[in-house]
Design a protein around this motif. Structure first.
Motif, PDB file in Angstrom:
ATOM      1  N   ILE A 194       0.844  -1.200   0.000  1.00 29.73           N
ATOM      2  CA  ILE A 194       0.000   0.000   0.000  1.00 29.73           C
ATOM      3  C   ILE A 194       0.878   1.248   0.000  1.00 29.73           C
ATOM      4  CG2 ILE A 194      -1.660   1.336   1.384  1.00 29.73           C
ATOM      5  CD1 ILE A 194      -2.911  -1.397   2.155  1.00 29.73           C
ATOM      6  N   ALA A 195       1.956   1.221   0.774  1.00 29.18           N
ATOM      7  CA  ALA A 195       2.869   2.365   0.815  1.00 29.18           C
ATOM      8  C   ALA A 195       3.501   2.597  -0.562  1.00 29.18           C
ATOM      9  CB  ALA A 195       3.951   2.133   1.865  1.00 29.18           C
ATOM     10  N   THR A 196       3.766   1.516  -1.285  1.00 29.80           N
ATOM     11  CA  THR A 196       4.366   1.638  -2.608  1.00 29.80           C
ATOM     12  C   THR A 196       3.387   2.250  -3.610  1.00 29.80           C
ATOM     13  OG1 THR A 196       5.778  -0.268  -2.210  1.00 29.80           O
ATOM     14  CG2 THR A 196       5.421   0.345  -4.518  1.00 29.80           C
ATOM     15  N   VAL A 197       2.146   1.820  -3.554  1.00 28.19           N
ATOM     16  CA  VAL A 197       1.161   2.264  -4.550  1.00 28.19           C
ATOM     17  C   VAL A 197       0.567   3.642  -4.203  1.00 28.19           C
ATOM     18  CG1 VAL A 197      -0.976   1.264  -3.610  1.00 28.19           C
ATOM     19  CG2 VAL A 197      -0.613   1.309  -6.077  1.00 28.19           C
ATOM     20  N   THR A 198       0.671   4.057  -2.955  1.00 31.09           N
ATOM     21  CA  THR A 198       0.056   5.319  -2.508  1.00 31.09           C
ATOM     22  C   THR A 198       0.447   6.540  -3.357  1.00 31.09           C
ATOM     23  OG1 THR A 198      -0.332   4.565  -0.260  1.00 31.09           O
ATOM     24  CG2 THR A 198      -0.104   6.954  -0.574  1.00 31.09           C
ATOM     25  N   PRO A 199       1.727   6.797  -3.608  1.00 27.15           N
ATOM     26  CA  PRO A 199       2.047   7.998  -4.401  1.00 27.15           C
ATOM     27  C   PRO A 199       1.503   7.938  -5.825  1.00 27.15           C
ATOM     28  CG  PRO A 199       4.034   6.746  -3.900  1.00 27.15           C
ATOM     29  CD  PRO A 199       2.925   6.120  -3.134  1.00 27.15           C
ATOM     30  N   PHE A 200       1.377   6.744  -6.375  1.00 26.12           N
ATOM     31  CA  PHE A 200       0.861   6.606  -7.738  1.00 26.12           C
ATOM     32  C   PHE A 200      -0.632   6.922  -7.774  1.00 26.12           C
ATOM     33  CE2 PHE A 200       4.746   4.194  -7.715  1.00 26.12           C
ATOM     34  CZ  PHE A 200       5.313   4.498  -8.946  1.00 26.12           C
ATOM     35  N   LEU A 201      -1.395   6.383  -6.817  1.00 28.07           N
ATOM     36  CA  LEU A 201      -2.841   6.641  -6.807  1.00 28.07           C
ATOM     37  C   LEU A 201      -3.131   8.073  -6.351  1.00 28.07           C
ATOM     38  CD1 LEU A 201      -4.260   3.265  -5.498  1.00 28.07           C
ATOM     39  CD2 LEU A 201      -4.604   4.272  -7.750  1.00 28.07           C
ATOM     40  N   ASN A 202      -2.363   8.580  -5.398  1.00 29.68           N
ATOM     41  CA  ASN A 202      -2.601   9.947  -4.921  1.00 29.68           C
ATOM     42  C   ASN A 202      -2.267  10.988  -5.983  1.00 29.68           C
ATOM     43  OD1 ASN A 202      -3.465   8.952  -2.503  1.00 29.68           O
ATOM     44  ND2 ASN A 202      -1.667   9.554  -1.339  1.00 29.68           N
ATOM     45  N   SER A 203      -1.414  10.636  -6.933  1.00 30.26           N
ATOM     46  CA  SER A 203      -1.064  11.600  -7.981  1.00 30.26           C
ATOM     47  C   SER A 203      -2.130  11.680  -9.072  1.00 30.26           C
ATOM     48  CB  SER A 203       0.288  11.249  -8.599  1.00 30.26           C
ATOM     49  OG  SER A 203       0.184  10.074  -9.365  1.00 30.26           O
ATOM     50  N   GLU A 204      -3.066  10.736  -9.079  1.00 28.03           N
ATOM     51  CA  GLU A 204      -4.168  10.784 -10.050  1.00 28.03           C
ATOM     52  C   GLU A 204      -5.211  11.787  -9.551  1.00 28.03           C
ATOM     53  OE1 GLU A 204      -4.456   9.398 -12.992  1.00 28.03           O
ATOM     54  OE2 GLU A 204      -2.497   8.450 -12.803  1.00 28.03           O
ATOM     55  N   ASP A 264      -9.088 -11.588  -2.917  1.00 30.15           N
ATOM     56  CA  ASP A 264      -8.830 -10.926  -4.206  1.00 30.15           C
ATOM     57  C   ASP A 264      -8.209  -9.542  -4.043  1.00 30.15           C
ATOM     58  OD1 ASP A 264      -9.720 -13.040  -5.740  1.00 30.15           O
ATOM     59  OD2 ASP A 264     -11.783 -12.309  -5.807  1.00 30.15           O
ATOM     60  N   LYS A 265      -7.895  -9.136  -2.794  1.00 31.10           N
ATOM     61  CA  LYS A 265      -7.225  -7.844  -2.521  1.00 31.10           C
ATOM     62  C   LYS A 265      -7.917  -6.714  -3.278  1.00 31.10           C
ATOM     63  CE  LYS A 265      -4.403 -10.516  -0.386  1.00 31.10           C
ATOM     64  NZ  LYS A 265      -4.818 -10.921   0.942  1.00 31.10           N
ATOM     65  N   VAL A 278      -1.669   1.805 -11.042  1.00 29.91           N
ATOM     66  CA  VAL A 278      -1.297   0.639 -10.231  1.00 29.91           C
ATOM     67  C   VAL A 278      -0.227  -0.187 -10.954  1.00 29.91           C
ATOM     68  CG1 VAL A 278      -2.158  -1.530  -9.247  1.00 29.91           C
ATOM     69  CG2 VAL A 278      -3.487   0.586  -8.993  1.00 29.91           C
ATOM     70  N   GLU A 279      -0.329  -0.320 -12.257  1.00 29.23           N
ATOM     71  CA  GLU A 279       0.686  -1.060 -13.005  1.00 29.23           C
ATOM     72  C   GLU A 279       2.031  -0.336 -12.968  1.00 29.23           C
ATOM     73  OE1 GLU A 279      -2.019  -3.648 -16.127  1.00 29.23           O
ATOM     74  OE2 GLU A 279      -1.122  -1.787 -16.842  1.00 29.23           O
ATOM     75  N   LYS A 280       2.016   0.994 -12.998  1.00 27.89           N
ATOM     76  CA  LYS A 280       3.264   1.764 -12.881  1.00 27.89           C
ATOM     77  C   LYS A 280       3.937   1.493 -11.543  1.00 27.89           C
ATOM     78  CE  LYS A 280       1.848   5.856 -15.065  1.00 27.89           C
ATOM     79  NZ  LYS A 280       1.690   7.299 -14.948  1.00 27.89           N
ATOM     80  N   ALA A 281       3.139   1.250 -10.510  1.00 28.24           N
ATOM     81  CA  ALA A 281       3.679   0.950  -9.183  1.00 28.24           C
ATOM     82  C   ALA A 281       4.211  -0.480  -9.104  1.00 28.24           C
ATOM     83  CB  ALA A 281       2.600   1.173  -8.119  1.00 28.24           C
ATOM     84  N   GLY A 282       3.924  -1.289 -10.127  1.00 30.17           N
ATOM     85  CA  GLY A 282       4.468  -2.637 -10.183  1.00 30.17           C
ATOM     86  C   GLY A 282       3.528  -3.728  -9.719  1.00 30.17           C
ATOM     87  N   PHE A 283       2.236  -3.433  -9.673  1.00 30.37           N
ATOM     88  CA  PHE A 283       1.274  -4.440  -9.215  1.00 30.37           C
ATOM     89  C   PHE A 283       0.354  -4.862 -10.341  1.00 30.37           C
ATOM     90  CE2 PHE A 283       2.531  -2.054  -5.487  1.00 30.37           C
ATOM     91  CZ  PHE A 283       2.883  -3.080  -4.629  1.00 30.37           C
TER      92      PHE A 283
END
Length: 70
Positions: free
Chosen positions: A16-26, A40-41, A59-64
């Motif tokens: 979640i910490a990894t994906v946070t900056p990517f989603l917050n920037s949208e 299924d997260k 989310v894909e940019k964050a690597g998930f």
């Protein structure tokens, strides 16, 4: 407000910490959360102009992995 749900492999606080900056920037994403207790997260995203494609790309940019739920 539109609510979108996605199946992901975001499984822990570190993820979640990894994906946070990517989603917050949208800018179209107003609120989001991941249910890490669900097998299924499930990622739930809310926003008035949010698009499925923007969330998938972030989310894909964050690597998930992510796939929309119908």
């Amino acid at each position: 407000m539109e609510t979108l749900k996605f199946k992901t492999n975001i499984k822990c606080g570190g993820c979640i910490a990894t994906v946070t900056p990517f989603l917050n920037s949208e800018k179209s994403v107003e609120k989001w959360q991941v249910d890490t207790n669900n097998p299924d997260k499930i990622l739930t995203v809310e926003g008035s102009t949010v698009s499925e494609q923007e969330v998938v790309e972030a989310v894909e940019k964050a690597g998930f992995k992510i796939e929309p739920l119908q």
